[in-house]
Write a protein that holds these residues in place. Structure first.
Motif, PDB file in Angstrom:
ATOM      1  N   UNK A   1      -5.560  24.402  16.204  1.00 20.13           N
ATOM      2  CA  UNK A   1      -5.314  24.530  14.773  1.00 20.13           C
ATOM      3  C   UNK A   1      -6.547  24.913  13.973  1.00 20.13           C
ATOM      4  N   UNK A   2      -6.433  24.807  12.659  1.00 16.40           N
ATOM      5  CA  UNK A   2      -7.523  25.130  11.741  1.00 16.40           C
ATOM      6  C   UNK A   2      -8.546  24.002  11.694  1.00 16.40           C
ATOM      7  N   UNK A   3      -9.805  24.373  11.549  1.00 13.12           N
ATOM      8  CA  UNK A   3     -10.885  23.406  11.381  1.00 13.12           C
ATOM      9  C   UNK A   3     -10.931  22.923   9.937  1.00 13.12           C
ATOM     10  N   UNK A   4     -11.198  21.638   9.764  1.00 11.55           N
ATOM     11  CA  UNK A   4     -11.314  21.061   8.420  1.00 11.55           C
ATOM     12  C   UNK A   4     -12.782  20.836   8.073  1.00 11.55           C
ATOM     13  N   UNK A   5     -13.588  21.857   8.270  1.00 17.26           N
ATOM     14  CA  UNK A   5     -15.014  21.757   7.976  1.00 17.26           C
ATOM     15  C   UNK A   5     -15.235  21.546   6.477  1.00 17.26           C
ATOM     16  N   UNK A   6     -16.253  20.797   6.100  1.00 16.82           N
ATOM     17  CA  UNK A   6     -16.525  20.559   4.677  1.00 16.82           C
ATOM     18  C   UNK A   6     -17.095  21.813   4.002  1.00 16.82           C
ATOM     19  N   UNK A   7     -16.357  22.380   3.075  1.00 11.36           N
ATOM     20  CA  UNK A   7     -16.803  23.549   2.322  1.00 11.36           C
ATOM     21  C   UNK A   7     -16.460  23.338   0.850  1.00 11.36           C
ATOM     22  N   UNK A   8     -17.093  24.107  -0.018  1.00  9.81           N
ATOM     23  CA  UNK A   8     -16.866  23.954  -1.452  1.00  9.81           C
ATOM     24  C   UNK A   8     -15.618  24.694  -1.917  1.00  9.81           C
ATOM     25  N   UNK A   9     -15.423  25.913  -1.415  1.00  9.72           N
ATOM     26  CA  UNK A   9     -14.315  26.723  -1.928  1.00  9.72           C
ATOM     27  C   UNK A   9     -13.591  27.426  -0.779  1.00  9.72           C
ATOM     28  N   UNK A  10     -12.287  27.179  -0.669  1.00 14.75           N
ATOM     29  CA  UNK A  10     -11.465  27.762   0.389  1.00 14.75           C
ATOM     30  C   UNK A  10     -10.429  28.705  -0.203  1.00 14.75           C
TER      31      UNK A  10
END
Length: 251
Positions: free
Chosen positions: A97-106
């Motif tokens: 599946x998709x990674x839930x990496x910490x980012x500011x804007x998706x």
């Protein structure tokens, strides 16, 4: 935990033209570990529906799975007629599946029946503090669904190819026109849409692909595709989510 099990249909209702939402209940839902994984449903009538049908997962919790599917053949036509209380033999929690990496804007991008699996990802990203922007693409106004659900999570744009609703054009047209900025984009939809996104940005994306599958767990090799990082990857195991940097565009 065993990935195969029986799940009971809770509801099966229309969403848009030829598109239906089915909610399932059962212990097998606990096998899902990431947004973007899929479920493989047995619809065997001994004749025309021998192979299981892979379906993307729209949303889930520990006891429920919500699917949104389009009626395109014998298998999905059969699903359309199923009633609450009926049971389905399923394989759950398949694929990468998709990674839930910490980012500011998706930037979340869904095209047609590629819209449903993007919702749980968007919901989880929003819950961890990520700003979520969504672009949904459809052919026509009669095909639009789940717009309000995504709007509840953040700014949402809708486009249609015929211009009958929202912005006329495709998802890349919207990204360019609106000047949308993002740290990562995540997408699922028709292969032409995914190719266009890779041409637009082949560095910062994660794309979920569809493929014809014989088994759904990597044994038959029927869904293998060429990528830049390996001779082949199996969409059902190493996919369906691939990095944009490894995708080979079909000419």
């Amino acid at each position: 935990m065993e990935k195969q099990g029986m799940m009971t249909i809770v509801s099966n209702t229309p969403l848009a033209k030829d598109v239906y939402e089915m909610v399932l209940k059962g212990e097998a839902a606990k096998n899902i570990s990431a947004p973007g994984q899929f479920i493989n449903i047995k619809l065997d009538d001994g004749q025309t529906t021998y192979l299981r049908r892979p379906m993307s997962i729209h949303d889930y919790d520990e006891s429920h799975i919500t699917l949104a599917y389009k009626v395109v053949g014998v298998g999905t036509a059969k699903m359309k007629t199923m009633k609450p209380g009926e049971q389905l033999d399923v394989l759950v929690g398949l694929g990468n599946g998709f990674s839930l990496e910490p980012i500011k804007k998706a930037l979340i991008i869904g095209g047609g029946v590629g819209v449903p699996p993007m919702y749980n990802l968007a919901k989880k990203l929003a819950a961890q503090g990520t700003t979520v922007i969504t672009v949904l693409g459809f052919n026509s106004a009669c095909d639009v669904f789940y717009e309000e659900k995504f709007k509840a999570l953040g700014t949402t744009y809708v486009c249609t190819m015929d211009g009958s609703y929202g912005v006329q054009g495709n998802v890349v047209d919207v990204i360019k026109k609106e000047g949308i900025e993002y740290d990562r984009y995540y997408a699922c939809g028709p292969e032409k849409m995914l190719d266009a996104l890779v041409l637009f940005d082949d560095v910062n994306g994660y794309l979920s692909f569809e493929a014809r599958m014989g088994c759904g767990f990597g044994a038959c090799m029927g869904c293998s595709c060429k990528v830049k990082t390996a001779p082949y990857k199996r969409i059902c195991v190493e996919g369906p989510v691939l990095k944009s940097s490894e995708v080979i565009i079909n000419e």
